[in-house]
Design an enzyme around this catalytic site. Structure first.
Site, short mmCIF file in Angstrom:
data_model
loop_
_atom_site.label_atom_id
_atom_site.label_comp_id
_atom_site.label_asym_id
_atom_site.label_seq_id
_atom_site.Cartn_x
_atom_site.Cartn_y
_atom_site.Cartn_z
N GLY A 145 44.33 -44.91 -30.97
CA GLY A 145 43.37 -46.01 -30.83
C GLY A 145 42.10 -45.46 -30.19
O GLY A 145 41.81 -44.26 -30.26
N ARG A 146 41.38 -46.35 -29.53
CA ARG A 146 40.10 -45.97 -28.93
C ARG A 146 40.24 -44.82 -27.94
O ARG A 146 39.47 -43.86 -27.95
CB ARG A 146 39.49 -47.19 -28.20
N ILE A 147 41.25 -44.90 -27.07
CA ILE A 147 41.41 -43.85 -26.05
C ILE A 147 42.00 -42.59 -26.68
O ILE A 147 41.58 -41.47 -26.37
CB ILE A 147 42.28 -44.34 -24.87
N SER A 166 51.24 -42.44 -35.27
CA SER A 166 51.00 -43.87 -35.13
C SER A 166 51.71 -44.51 -36.31
O SER A 166 52.10 -43.79 -37.24
CB SER A 166 49.50 -44.17 -35.17
N ARG A 167 51.90 -45.82 -36.27
CA ARG A 167 52.66 -46.48 -37.35
C ARG A 167 52.12 -46.11 -38.73
O ARG A 167 52.84 -45.77 -39.64
CB ARG A 167 52.62 -48.00 -37.17
N ARG A 224 51.87 -46.59 -20.47
CA ARG A 224 52.71 -47.45 -19.63
C ARG A 224 54.05 -46.74 -19.47
O ARG A 224 54.54 -46.12 -20.42
CB ARG A 224 52.95 -48.81 -20.30
N ASP A 248 50.86 -40.63 -15.02
CA ASP A 248 50.03 -41.58 -14.27
C ASP A 248 50.70 -42.95 -14.20
O ASP A 248 50.27 -43.81 -13.45
CB ASP A 248 48.67 -41.72 -14.97
N GLU A 253 56.54 -49.38 -11.39
CA GLU A 253 55.49 -49.12 -10.40
C GLU A 253 55.52 -50.17 -9.31
O GLU A 253 55.77 -51.34 -9.61
CB GLU A 253 54.12 -49.14 -11.11
N HIS A 271 48.85 -44.39 -10.98
CA HIS A 271 48.20 -45.25 -11.99
C HIS A 271 46.69 -45.38 -11.72
O HIS A 271 46.20 -46.45 -11.36
CB HIS A 271 48.86 -46.64 -12.03
#
Ligand code: 8YV
Length: 305
Positions: A145-147, A166-167, A224, A248, A253, A271
Site C-alpha cells: 500500500g502507501r507505506i 499482496s492479495r 500490527r 515496533d 501492547e 510502537h
C-alpha cells in the site's frame, strides 16, 4: 457549540483549536453526554466499540488519529450511516523510515554495539564481532500500500532487490509479486511487514513463513502485532530458526514477550512508527480538518471507504 466525545488527546497545538471550536467531553462523562455527542475523536486502538456507538444516537462522524483502524468497527458504523475518517499519507515517510531503520539496526547489531561502547567494554575487549550487510540483499515486503511503496523506494535506494506479497498484484509497482507468502519469505533476506490487521490477516506471518525466512533471515514488523504469530516468532528465535527481528508492534501492547528481552539479535521499539512531532501534528490536524469539513457541510478529506 457541537458536542464531541474525545477518547484520545490531539497534539497540544491542534487540541487548542479543537477546544475553541467544539464542546469536548471525555470518556469519563460518557453516561452524561452519550445522548448529545455528534462527533467522536479516537485512534486506531481506542474504539468506540459497537455498544458505545449504539448509545450515541446523534453520532454523525468518527475521526481517528491513525491510519490503522483495526480497533474501530468501521463496517458497523457504516450500517448506521456514520462515516469514519483516518489519517493516511501523512505518516508514510515516518513509518517507512522506521522500517528501514529496524532493518539496518537488526542486521548491523546497532543496539548491542551501542551498549558495547557505553558499558566500557570496547577498550577491554577490542573489536566487536562482525554483522550482516543490509544493502544489496533481497527485501520482501508484505503489503504494498502507501507505506509499502515508500519502504520499497528506500530499500531500492540501498541497492536491494525488492519483491512483495499482496492479495493481488499492485498496478503501478515495478517489483516482483509473489502470490504465495511462504515463497516470498524463502526468497528474501529481510521480510518487512506493513499489512493492515483485518480478520483475514491475523497471524498471516505464520510459523511456516517465519521458518521459510530462515536462520539468516530478519523479520521487521511495523504493522500490527496481530498479523504475526508471536508465539511462533519467539519459538523460532529461541531455536535459531530465524536470524533476527526488528519489532515496533506486538500482539498485546504494551506487553512484550519477556523472552525477547535477552536476545541480542532482536531490536524492540514501543510502537513509535508515526511518533515524530511533525507527523503527529499532521495527523491531529487531519482529524480536526475532517471534523470541520463534516460540520460545515464540505466533503470529508480522508473517509475510509
Ligand atoms: C499510532 C498507528 O500508534 O496510525 C496508526 O495506525 O499505529 C500509529 O500511528 C496510533 O494510532 C496513535 O495515535
Amino acid at each position: 457549540m457541537i458536542d464531541i466525545l474525545q477518547l484520545v488527546p490531539l497534539r497540544p497545538e491542534v487540541q487548542k483549536e479543537l477546544e475553541a471550536r467544539y464542546r469536548l467531553h471525555s470518556k469519563a462523562d460518557f453516561e452524561k453526554v452519550a445522548g448529545i455527542v455528534r462527533g467522536c475523536v479516537t485512534n486506531g486502538h481506542s474504539g468506540p466499540p459497537p455498544e458505545m456507538i449504539d448509545r450515541m444516537p446523534k453520532l454523525e462522524i468518527i475521526a481517528s488519529a491513525s491510519v490503522g483502524y483495526d480497533g474501530i468497527p468501521v463496517e458497523y458504523a457504516r450500517t448506521k450511516g456514520i462515516p469514519v475518517c483516518n489519517t493516511p499519507e501523512v505518516l508514510n515517510d515516518d513509518v517507512a523510515d522506521l522500517a528501514i531503520a529496524l532493518m539496518i539496526m537488526t542486521a548491523r547489531n546497532l543496539v548491542t554495539t551501542d551498549r558495547y561502547v557505553r558499558s566500557g567494554r570496547w577498550p577491554k575487549e577490542g573489536e566487536y564481532p562482525l554483522a550482516k550487510r543490509a544493502s544489496g540483499k533481497r527485501v520482501g515486503i508484505l503489503g504494498m500500500g502507501r507505506i509499502g511503496k515508500q519502504i520499497g523506494q528506500r530499500a531500492e535506494a540501498m541497492n536491494n532487490r525488492v519483491a512483495y506479497h499482496s492479495r493481488t498484484p499492485v498496478a503501478d509497482v515495478p517489483y516482483k509479486h509473489y502470490a504465495d507468502l511462504v515463497e516470498l519469505a524463502k526468497n528474501s533476506d529481510f521480510l518487512i511487514v506493513i499489512i493492515p490487521s483485518t480478520p483475514q490477516t491475523q497471524k498471516i506471518v505464520s510459523k511456516a513463513v517465519i521458518e521459510a525466512l530462515g536462520p539468516t533471515g530478519i523479520l521487521v514488523n511495523v504493522a500490527r502485532g496481530a498479523v504475526v504469530d508471536e508465539d511462533a516468532l519467539v519459538e523460532a528465535l529461541k531455536a535459531g530458526k530465524l536470524g533476527g527481528a526488528g519489532l515496533d508492534v506486538f500482539a498485546h501492547e504494551p506487553q512484550v514477550p519477556k523472552e525477547l528481552f535477552a536476545m541480542d539479535n532482536v531490536v524492540l521499539q514501543p510502537h513509535v512508527g508515526s511518533a515524530t512531532h511533525e507527523t503527529r501534528r499532521a495527523m491531529s490536524q487531519l482529524v480536526l480538518d475532517n471534523l470541520d469539513a463534516h460540520f460545515s457541510g464540505r466533503p470529508l478529506l480522508t473517509e475510509i471507504k
